[in-house]
Structure formats: structure tokens, C-alpha cells
Design an enzyme around this catalytic site. Structure first.
Site, PDB file in Angstrom:
ATOM      1  N   HIS A 214      -2.452  48.295 -12.533  1.00  0.00           N
ATOM      2  CA  HIS A 214      -1.458  48.532 -13.576  1.00  0.00           C
ATOM      3  C   HIS A 214      -0.940  47.215 -14.156  1.00  0.00           C
ATOM      4  O   HIS A 214      -0.780  46.223 -13.448  1.00  0.00           O
ATOM      5  CB  HIS A 214      -0.274  49.290 -12.957  1.00  0.00           C
ATOM      6  CG  HIS A 214       0.667  49.886 -13.942  1.00  0.00           C
ATOM      7  ND1 HIS A 214       1.971  50.206 -13.623  1.00  0.00           N
ATOM      8  CD2 HIS A 214       0.518  50.236 -15.242  1.00  0.00           C
ATOM      9  CE1 HIS A 214       2.572  50.730 -14.672  1.00  0.00           C
ATOM     10  NE2 HIS A 214       1.708  50.756 -15.665  1.00  0.00           N
TER      11      HIS A 214
ATOM     12  N   GLU B 291       8.974  45.601 -11.942  1.00  0.00           N
ATOM     13  CA  GLU B 291       9.068  46.421 -10.743  1.00  0.00           C
ATOM     14  C   GLU B 291       9.393  45.566  -9.513  1.00  0.00           C
ATOM     15  O   GLU B 291       8.620  44.685  -9.142  1.00  0.00           O
ATOM     16  CB  GLU B 291       7.761  47.169 -10.501  1.00  0.00           C
ATOM     17  CG  GLU B 291       7.300  48.009 -11.692  1.00  0.00           C
ATOM     18  CD  GLU B 291       5.923  48.617 -11.493  1.00  0.00           C
ATOM     19  OE1 GLU B 291       5.343  48.396 -10.409  1.00  0.00           O
ATOM     20  OE2 GLU B 291       5.425  49.288 -12.404  1.00  0.00           O
TER      21      GLU B 291
ATOM     22  N   HIS C  98       6.841  42.482  -9.319  1.00  0.00           N
ATOM     23  CA  HIS C  98       5.785  42.438 -10.315  1.00  0.00           C
ATOM     24  C   HIS C  98       6.467  42.565 -11.678  1.00  0.00           C
ATOM     25  O   HIS C  98       6.925  43.631 -12.051  1.00  0.00           O
ATOM     26  CB  HIS C  98       4.773  43.570 -10.097  1.00  0.00           C
ATOM     27  CG  HIS C  98       4.168  43.566  -8.729  1.00  0.00           C
ATOM     28  ND1 HIS C  98       3.933  44.716  -8.005  1.00  0.00           N
ATOM     29  CD2 HIS C  98       3.767  42.541  -7.935  1.00  0.00           C
ATOM     30  CE1 HIS C  98       3.392  44.412  -6.840  1.00  0.00           C
ATOM     31  NE2 HIS C  98       3.286  43.093  -6.772  1.00  0.00           N
TER      32      HIS C  98
END
Length: 448
Positions: free
Chosen positions: A328, A334, A358
Site C-alpha cells: 500500500h 499511519e 508509515h
């Protein structure tokens, strides 16, 4: 029973709540009426949050605030180049050790990353804490925003102006902006995570096509019942976080002297085991937003200042599907933590009490071991149940800056990137051609 978003009342002594108005000339039992507002007076009624507290002495009864000595140098609420920096690299931290020297919740709290400004009433911060003693004769008040506490090890006995709650690992606790609270440690030590939001409050996500039921049920959120302390408490200290800095003020009584209260602006807790997850039942992996517990929305529909998402025990049944989270790149950022167990996308290195970040458009996904083990089971993908695990994610539309001390921490995993370096190419032109011929009946590139 407390239902998040509803209006409630609680009395430690029967009759302590005024029956016909909020601020009578003389309150029952000689109490003071005090309102705490979590939104502006003129916010739409469906969004307006406030509570009335009926207390032995009003909270204004204290000496002037002074900068706390010694200063706390690892709390941030205004993120800029002086205290943090941008870094698009995937980051991961091992669990920080709980110190041996006496450390309470306030001294053990430190910022990892965040964005925005508490002064401008827009943004968030993510903190972690380690502590080994309770807060004695002191209470903490966050004037900057709401706290969402996620204990990872060690229970928290939390006193608030609305009452007391015991919060265990696997539960979360939300203390709204402005409430005073104190934390004791029944187990002697505790470590955990804290999300902070500026200018917004947490709420339940809309369910959309899911319908009227599922995810976190309003009935499962618990608020404290009225409880109070009375009598003199000389040299009691109020520690207030204001603009990311700490200030102290002395008073001679406990702030937990509220005999009764009513309203919809209150602290609350939630047991993550009560979450009702939804998942794919045929093919493909659902987006993680399907597991949102609480959200703090922005003015843009569907875009969150901060989402709190969990990855709880659940059945995995999707057919001919790569069941761990997919690879992703995300316009959201995140931050992940692990309360207990193992996370399904990381076979090694991500352990309870650790964390990863991330950021916006930074690639991430399953590590090499997880990927290879999953595709090796291509002919043995029977339904399976994830058990004994509870990971979570703080997700934000804002791009976080990472604090200097977090990037220089001895617990930063400098080899995190290595977990993906072993991913090899499985590309095969032979396999591709055979598949294409079988499905179309002609050679690739052939015309009609």
C-alpha cells in the site's frame, strides 16, 4: 449504562442535582455550579458538548499558574523545524523500557510525532508513556485537546472530575479537553500509547451500508459515576498542559470534589473485545477503515483528522485471496501499535509495546517472511481464525513531523527496511503466457 453521545446525569448523594435549572441561586447541599464546555456555545445542537458539575469548591480556587520546574522538554503541540522534522522513511521503534527511577504518567509522557498546532485548533500528536508510580497529590489537565489512552501493559486507575474508572490493557480511555484527572498504577508499572487531537472530539464513525449495527456499539462505552473527595489537601498541585508546555498551580483541596454532574461531555472507556468486526466473506482484503472504532472528522467528508482503527481477533475466509494486508501507498499517514499478540503482516520485529510510522505515500505492507509463507499456502487456504492479537492504528490526513528524540532514540529500529529487502521477483513470462492462452484461447498480442 452510558451511550456515547447521549446526555447523562449522576449523583453521589441523592438530590445533589438541581431539578429545574442548571444554575440556581443556591444549589443543593451548598454546592457550586460549574459548566465545562467542549464546544463553542453556538455550535449546532447535534454537535454541542457541555456538562454541568456540582462541586464542593469551584475549580477557579487556586494560586496563579507558573511554568513547571523542571520543564518537560519532550511534549510538543506546535510542530515545526525547532522540535521535529519530516522523514518519509518507514520507521519502527522497539518497546521503550520502563524506567527504574520514580516516574509518573506526566513525567513518562513523550511525543513521537504530530502535525498542526494546538494554538490554531487543528492537528494531532501521538505520544507514548512509561510509568512506575502513581500521581500523588496532583492532577493533570490538558487544555490543548482530547487524549485517547491505549495502555499496553499495566492497568490504570484513573480519577476524574466525573468519577473513577479502571482501564486495563485491551481497553481505551478518552479524557476530553479540559478535564482534570489523576492516574494511579495498581500493577506498579505501565506503558502505552496516547493520541491527542486539537479542535475536534472523537465520535463513532457512520456505518453507511453496514446498517444500524456493528463495529463499536454505543451501549458498550462506559462513563464514570459521580464520586467525590472532601476535606483539606494542602499543597495539591494542578499540572496544566497549555500550548505544549506544562504549568503548575497550588490549591488546598482535591479537584475531584464533584458531588453530581449532568451533560454529554464526559470521560469514557471502551473494551476493544466488544468490537464487532466486519470482513470479506468471498474475495479480496477489506480496507482497514472497516475496523474504525472512533474518528475525529475534518470538514471534508470522509477525511479524518484522526481515526482509531483496530485489528482484532476475527475469521479469515476469503477465497484465492492474499489474506494479510495488501502492499500500500496511502494519502493518509499511519502510526501503528501492538497491545498484545502478533500482527498478521509482520512475522518478526513488531512486538507488543513497539510502534511503526508509515507516512503519506510511503510504501508499506507485509514483510518477506509473511509474504512467502502466505503464497506457499496457495493450495491450503482453509478458513482460519486470528486469535490472541490486538493491534491498532492512528491514521491521519495530516503529514506528521517526527520529534528529534524519536529519531535519535536507542529504540529506533534502523534495520526495519530489511524486512522487505528479501522480497524477490516471482514474475514469469512462461506462466503469464500459459495463463493468457488458457483464458483467451489465443496467443498474447494476437488480433481478432
Amino acid at each position: 449504562m452510558f451511550r456515547i453521545g447521549n446526555h447523562f446525569s449522576s449523583e453521589a448523594i441523592a438530590g445533589a442535582l438541581p431539578r429545574d435549572q442548571n444554575s440556581p441561586l443556591v444549589c443543593p447541599y451548598g454546592l457550586y455550579a460549574e459548566q465545562i464546555s467542549g464546544t463553542s456555545f453556538t455550535s449546532p445542537r447535534k454537535l454541542n458538548q457541555r456538562s454541568w458539575l456540582y462541586r464542593i469548591k469551584p475549580s477557579v480556587t487556586h494560586e496563579p499558574f507558573k511554568p513547571r520546574v523542571p520543564a518537560h522538554t519532550k511534549l510538543v503541540s506546535e510542530f515545526d523545524g525547532s522540535n521535529s522534522r519530516t522523514n518519509p522513511t518507514q520507521l519502527r521503534w522497539r518497546p521503550e523500557d520502563i524506567p527504574d527511577s520514580p516516574t509518573d504518567f506526566i513525567d513518562g509522557l513523550y511525543t513521537i510525532c504530530g502535525a498542526g498546532s494546538s494554538f490554531l485548533r487543528h492537528g494531532f500528536a501521538i505520544h507514548m508513556y512509561t510509568a512506575n508510580k502513581g500521581m500523588k497529590d496532583s492532577a493533570f489537565c490538558n487544555a490543548d485537546g482530547d487524549f485517547l489512552l491505549v495502555p499496553q501493559t499495566g492497568r490504570l486507575w484513573i480519577e476524574t472530575e466525573c468519577g473513577r474508572l479502571l482501564v486495563s490493557p485491551g481497553e481505551i480511555f478518552v479524557i476530553p479537553q479540559g478535564f482534570r484527572f489523576s492516574i494511579d498504577l495498581p500493577d506498579g508499572k505501565s506503558r502505552g500509547y496516547v493520541a491527542e487531537i486539537y479542535g475536534a472530539h472523537f465520535q463513532l464513525p457512520d456505518l453507511g451500508p453496514i446498517g444500524a449495527n456493528g463495529l463499536a456499539s454505543p451501549r458498550d462505552f462506559l462513563a464514570p459515576t459521580a464520586w467525590f473527595e472532601e476535606g483539606l489537601r494542602p499543597e495539591y498541585t494542578i499540572v496544566q498542559k497549555f500550548g505544549g508546555e506544562l504549568f503548575t498551580a497550588k490549591q488546598d483541596f482535591s479537584p475531584f470534589n464533584v458531588v453530581a454532574w449532568h451533560g454529554n461531555y464526559v470521560p469514557y472507556k471502551y473494551d476493544l473485545q466488544k468490537f464487532c468486526p466486519y470482513n470479506t466473506v468471498l474475495v479480496d482484503h477489506a480496507d482497514p477503515s472497516i475496523n474504525t472504532v472512533l474518528t475525529a472528522p475534518t470538514d471534508k467528508p470522509g477525511v479524518a483528522l484522526l481515526d482509531f482503527v483496530i485489528f482484532p481477533p476475527r475469521w479469515l475466509v476469503a477465497e484465492h485471496t492474499f489474506r494479510p494486508p495488501y502492499y500500500h501507498r496511502n494519502c493518509m499517514s499511519e502510526f501503528m501499535g501492538l497491545i498484545y499478540g502478533a500482527y498478521e503482516a509482520k512475522a518478526d520485529g513488531f512486538v507488543p509495546g513497539g510502534a511503526s510510522l508509515h507516512s503519506c505515500m510511503t510504501p508499506h505492507g507485509p514483510d518477506t517472511t509473511t509474504y512467502e509463507a502466505t503464497i506457499a499456502r496457495v493450495n491450503a487456504m482453509a478458513p482460519s481464525k486470528l486469535t490472541g492479537t490486538m493491534a491498532f492504528m492512528f491514521e491521519s490526513a495530516l503529514i506528521p513531523r517526527v520529534c528529534h528524540w524519536a529519531l535519535e532514540s536507542p529504540f529506533l529500529d534502523h534495520d526495519y527496511y530489511q524486512c522487505w529487502i528479501g522480497l524477490k521477483s516471482h514474475f514469469s513470462r512462461i506462466g503469464l503466457n500459459e495463463t493468457n492462452v488458457e483464458s483467451t484461447g489465443k496467443e498474447p498480442g494476437a488480433s481478432k
